[in-house]
Scaffold this motif. Structure first.
Motif, PDB file in Angstrom:
ATOM      1  N   ARG A 122       0.806  -1.220   0.000  1.00  0.00           N
ATOM      2  CA  ARG A 122       0.000   0.000   0.000  1.00  0.00           C
ATOM      3  C   ARG A 122       0.840   1.271   0.000  1.00  0.00           C
ATOM      4  O   ARG A 122       0.535   2.242   0.693  1.00  0.00           O
ATOM      5  N   MET A 123       1.922   1.242  -0.783  1.00  0.00           N
ATOM      6  CA  MET A 123       2.754   2.447  -0.874  1.00  0.00           C
ATOM      7  C   MET A 123       2.130   3.428  -1.857  1.00  0.00           C
ATOM      8  O   MET A 123       1.418   3.024  -2.779  1.00  0.00           O
ATOM      9  N   SER A 124       2.450   4.685  -1.658  1.00  0.00           N
ATOM     10  CA  SER A 124       2.032   5.694  -2.639  1.00  0.00           C
ATOM     11  C   SER A 124       2.878   5.501  -3.897  1.00  0.00           C
ATOM     12  O   SER A 124       3.930   4.857  -3.861  1.00  0.00           O
ATOM     13  N   ARG A 125       2.430   6.120  -5.002  1.00  0.00           N
ATOM     14  CA  ARG A 125       3.164   6.017  -6.262  1.00  0.00           C
ATOM     15  C   ARG A 125       4.617   6.489  -6.098  1.00  0.00           C
ATOM     16  O   ARG A 125       5.562   5.848  -6.528  1.00  0.00           O
ATOM     17  N   LYS A 126       4.764   7.601  -5.408  1.00  0.00           N
ATOM     18  CA  LYS A 126       6.082   8.210  -5.260  1.00  0.00           C
ATOM     19  C   LYS A 126       7.001   7.351  -4.369  1.00  0.00           C
ATOM     20  O   LYS A 126       8.172   7.133  -4.681  1.00  0.00           O
ATOM     21  N   GLN A 127       6.401   6.878  -3.282  1.00  0.00           N
ATOM     22  CA  GLN A 127       7.154   6.048  -2.343  1.00  0.00           C
ATOM     23  C   GLN A 127       7.603   4.749  -3.031  1.00  0.00           C
ATOM     24  O   GLN A 127       8.751   4.323  -2.892  1.00  0.00           O
ATOM     25  N   ALA A 128       6.696   4.162  -3.783  1.00  0.00           N
ATOM     26  CA  ALA A 128       7.001   2.902  -4.473  1.00  0.00           C
ATOM     27  C   ALA A 128       8.106   3.120  -5.508  1.00  0.00           C
ATOM     28  O   ALA A 128       8.995   2.280  -5.678  1.00  0.00           O
TER      29      ALA A 128
END
Ligand SMILES: Nc1ncnc2c1ncn2[C@@H]1O[C@H](COP(=O)(O)OP(=O)(O)OP(=O)(O)O)[C@@H](O)[C@H]1O
Ligand SMILES: [Mg+2]
Length: 270
Positions: A122-128
């Motif tokens: 469940r990471m954000s796009r940026k975090q992933a």
């Protein structure tokens, strides 16, 4: 986290390719332990891939498996597909010989590594995307930041296999099944990828099942090795023991079939 295979048999009830007892794999027991590598060797057609596919619920159409694959207190052979699907990738990762088969040719590398992270963690796009770059660096992919936006066909075979490994390892699986992961690659690339695998098994405490027809590869990584012949495990033991004092005639034949230089590299009295 460990995984046990007990009395695993696999057959194709409706096909003529089964043995006298109706199965192509019979009575297989295996144990995978965190932070350790089990090597699987044996001639082509001896059942290595079928065993690994049964463990992750991806047997080919028409195949039937019996026995136990115990992981986290459950028999994976009895798991409904929905639950197996959640387990696959996240808890039990896979890498195959042909990295292209694991990659989507129409999707950028970074997005493919991120996809699992976004879905399972469940990471954000940026975090992933940040994690994807980190994993590419860990896999020693040069210019990782630029490569995030490449498509699979823009990479070499070795780089594609590194991406395949990054996709699998980024989810931090407990178990990793690698079926001939370096077979299609040249020797120097193979050595680098094996070193990365070894490092990750140690750092992440992964239980690795490494399938290879190459005894040298297995000798380098595996603490224990299981030898397959005609769908059965005919020998298992500590790698050095099996390679230097093979008990089964077929294991001796596998070692004897190695080129002299490869045999010398196994060391000791082989
Ligand atoms: N879809 C299928 N239908 C019928 N028989 C099959 C099927 N897939 C595999 N088999 C049989 O199961 C046996 C084991 O195959 P498997 O692919 O597990 O061997 P392997 O040890 O992985 O060989 P390799 O080293 O060539 O990858 C083979 O004898 C094969 O003929
Ligand atoms: Mg195979």
């Amino acid at each position: 986290m460990s995984l046990q295979v007990r009395d695993l048999s696999i057959g194709f009830p409706s096909s003529g390719s089964t043995g006298v007892d109706g199965s192509v794999v019979a009575g297989v027991d295996l144990d995978l332990h965190a932070g350790q590598t089990l090597g699987l060797v044996g001639q082509s057609g001896s059942g290595k891939s079928l065993v690994s596919l049964a463990m992750i619920g991806l047997l080919p159409q028409g195949a039937v498996a019996q026995g136990q694959v115990t992981f986290g207190g459950r028999n994976l052979l009895d798991l409904p597909e929905r639950e197996m699907c959640a387990m696959r990738g996240r808890r039990i990762g896979m890498v195959f010989q042909e990295p292209m088969s694991a990659l989507n040719p129409t999707m950028r590398i970074g997005a493919q590594i991120s996809e699992g992270l976004r879905l399972h963690q469940r990471m954000s796009r940026k975090q992933a995307r940040g994690h994807a770059r980190d994993w590419m660096e860990r896999m020693r992919i040069a210019r990782a930041a630029e490569r995030l936006d490449s498509y699979p066909h823009e990479l070499s075979g070795g780089q594609r296999q590194r991406v395949g490994l990054a996709i699998a390892l980024a989810l931090r699986p407990d178990v990793l099944i690698a079926d001939e992961p370096t077979t299609a690659l040249d020797v120097t690339v193979q050595a680098e990828i094996l070193a990365i695998l070894q490092e990750q098994v140690r750092d992440l405490g992964i239980a690795l099942m490494l399938i290879s027809h190459d005894l040298g590869v297995v000798a380098q990584l595996a603490q224990r090795v299981a030898v397959f012949y005609h769908g059965r495990k005919i020998e298992e033991g500590r790698t050095a023991q099996v390679l230097h004092q093979p008990q089964a005639e077929h294991t001796r034949a596998l070692i004897a079939a190695l080129p002299a230089r490869a045999r010398a590299e196994l060391g000791g009295g082989v």
